[in-house]
Design an enzyme around this catalytic site. Structure first.
Site, PDB file in Angstrom:
ATOM      1  N   ALA A  35       0.737  -1.159   0.348  1.00  0.00           N
ATOM      2  CA  ALA A  35       0.040  -0.012  -0.191  1.00  0.00           C
ATOM      3  C   ALA A  35       0.532   1.341  -0.463  1.00  0.00           C
ATOM      4  CB  ALA A  35      -0.790  -0.175   1.692  1.00  0.00           C
ATOM      5  N   CYS A  36       2.105   1.402   0.696  1.00  0.00           N
ATOM      6  CA  CYS A  36       3.437   2.596   0.582  1.00  0.00           C
ATOM      7  C   CYS A  36       3.587   2.981  -0.646  1.00  0.00           C
ATOM      8  CB  CYS A  36       4.408   2.506   2.065  1.00  0.00           C
ATOM      9  SG  CYS A  36       5.558   0.782   1.583  1.00  0.00           S
TER      10      CYS A  36
END
Length: 91
Positions: A35-36
């Site tokens: 997600a990052c």
């Protein structure tokens, strides 16, 4: 630790970007990488920290289930991924 609503996997020999685009075409919103690192074309720092090599890291997909995801939704996605695996994964 892991989130019970998030699943990460790869189809050996198939870039995650292709799987993501095909799932998107079929109506399933999934992502590649962690997600990052959403939107990056390189292997995420998370994958590197886990010791995942460049090629394997690019094969990674991330599936997140929300509060409104039904069991039928999850089953349909699983069936589509199984078809893709049979058709695309080299033996």
């Amino acid at each position: 630790y892991q989130l019970p609503s998030t699943l990460g996997l790869r189809l050996k020999g198939v870039e995650g970007q292709y799987i993501m685009l095909e799932c998107n075409r079929l109506g399933f919103a999934i992502s590649t990488g962690s997600a990052c690192s959403t939107g990056l074309q390189t292997v995420s720092k998370t994958m590197e920290a886990l010791g995942v090599a460049d090629k394997k890291g690019k094969e990674f997909i991330r599936i997140s289930f929300g509060w409104n995801t039904s069991a039928e939704d999850a089953k349909a996605l699983g069936e589509k991924l199984a078809i893709m695996a049979r058709e695309l994964v080299p033996l």
